[in-house]
Design a protein around this motif. Sequence first.
Motif, PDB file in Angstrom:
ATOM      1  N   PHE B  18     -42.766 -11.409   3.662  1.00 13.34           N
ATOM      2  CA  PHE B  18     -41.600 -11.369   2.771  1.00 13.34           C
ATOM      3  C   PHE B  18     -41.527 -12.523   1.784  1.00 13.34           C
ATOM      4  N   HIS B  22     -40.777 -11.618  -2.106  1.00 14.29           N
ATOM      5  CA  HIS B  22     -39.523 -11.927  -2.787  1.00 14.29           C
ATOM      6  C   HIS B  22     -39.712 -13.014  -3.844  1.00 14.29           C
ATOM      7  N   ARG B  26     -38.904 -12.340  -7.790  1.00 14.63           N
ATOM      8  CA  ARG B  26     -38.037 -13.269  -8.524  1.00 14.63           C
ATOM      9  C   ARG B  26     -38.726 -13.727  -9.812  1.00 14.63           C
ATOM     10  N   TRP B 177     -39.850 -20.908   2.784  1.00 17.75           N
ATOM     11  CA  TRP B 177     -39.611 -20.416   1.414  1.00 17.75           C
ATOM     12  C   TRP B 177     -39.611 -21.592   0.441  1.00 17.75           C
TER      13      TRP B 177
END
Lengths: 293, 293
Positions: B18, B22, B26, B177
Amino acid sequence: MGTINRVLIVGGTHGNEFIGIHAVQRYQAEPQLVRRSSFETVALLGNPGAVTTNTRYLDCDLNRSFNPQAHWPGSAYEVQRAATLRNQFGPCGDTPADFILDLHSTTANAGIMLILDCLDGFTLSLAAYLSHHHPEVRVYSSAGSGRQSDSLRSLAPFRLCIEVGPLAHGTINPHLWQATEAILQTTLDYLEHHNLDTLPQRPPITFDLYQYLQTLDYPRDAAGHLLGMIHPHRHLRDYEPLEPGDALFLTFGGEVVPYAGESTVYPVFINEAAYYEKGIALCLTEKQQVTII
Amino acid sequence: MGTINRVLIVGGTHGNEFIGIHAVQRYQAEPQLVRRSSFETVALLGNPGAVTTNTRYLDCDLNRSFNPQAHWPGSAYEVQRAATLRNQFGPCGDTPADFILDLHSTTANAGIMLILDCLDGFTLSLAAYLSHHHPEVRVYSSAGSGRQSDSLRSLAPFRLCIEVGPLAHGTINPHLWQATEAILQTTLDYLEHHNLDTLPQRPPITFDLYQYLQTLDYPRDAAGHLLGMIHPHRHLRDYEPLEPGDALFLTFGGEVVPYAGESTVYPVFINEAAYYEKGIALCLTEKQQVTII
């Protein structure tokens, strides 16, 4: 309550939760490991189709398929599997289960969680016994979440779910494996003691009970696309108090989303992989201290 | 070496990782976040089909599909996707990529790992620059593992893979992240400095380089069924020395399986979920200290 005649140990209700799957396969190969004198023990893979594909399910979540009011199509593999299991182990089945022990794992930092669907005296006494022997367990009541009526274990009048984490699906954590085995054996011991009326005297046991309140979803856009994640300060902090205004989510762009509730709650199942598609970022609970005499 | 004209940032080479997915979505929505003056940046989902199903792949692992000698059937989704990407971004493609930055995650305790496929001067200088700015990174050389010729990033003459963990597939860890974003931005800065010939003076940089040696599988029976797991003493201990005779696996029945090698090695990718089906429990590396002047 009466005698427990048949105990069903289930793994692989979700086909990618390896600890339960490999534990059940071991008990199938070596049934003496889970045998007791006063009841029959059956070890079973809940969702063998999904075990084969190493996925949670094939068509729909088996552990939400036991409520006759579920809206899944009858052709779904799991709906058919639920009917098969009900016909065999349900209250009117060929070999009804009196107690179901369902083995699960989660990517959330659950530690060793006992999930109680009902708060009857027998179940609370079992939870007290397990807390006494394994002080590291956390006790969660799912009553109100729906699991009372739609889960595989809802087939039996009495049940327990052992939920361990954090564990990536499709993997084994040796510490969580050993903890699962230990709790399982103590549970079987308890049922044996219950049947033989040999439960030892013990002092009153006090434990924290985390009672399900509601779920919260991640920040998403109108089309449902994920816009953020658990805030770094909240990540892995299951069971810890969440106060109104505490940082809860962080958007991908860096915006902090605080908890908008009005009272202190205790999140569990934070960041469970399978719950993203269900619109669940975490479950909120309230914490109660319970003493079992 | 010459100018880097086009940089490809890829996420979702595996459809259930993920952070990369993501991040790329973005950057597609906000391209200024990854724009630099001296090169074009393209953000791309590697395996959009598998992203849709939240699985590693549909038919076969895309990141093993770029070697023309791979034995996958031509009808496989990923083989067709690899051809499409080669025709667009390969050396003879319409818009060749000079540098590919591929964003991955693993259930293993990788921390922030830089994967180098080649140990040329440019790549080593980039690794030194990143180590200087982000001392927490670990540097792994995959040379010899096959990734030089079968991975998506092998399309470009220069590349870097950022591999972060431990992270359950289908989830986001906010710390990982943020680390991924930071390394990515520093990488783009480095490429910009390289193009503009503005790389600042820096002292010699010394870092540990973990060089791929071989893989080891879990204990299995003759039919390939899993018989055990990583030993509790070894669980999550990526990069730590493994000595001959050290406990490595634990069978489900409790038997310890020691490491049978003859020299000290450093395991990485311990307990990666996607490697169970590949017959890989961990990758052994040798550790070398490297100083880049």
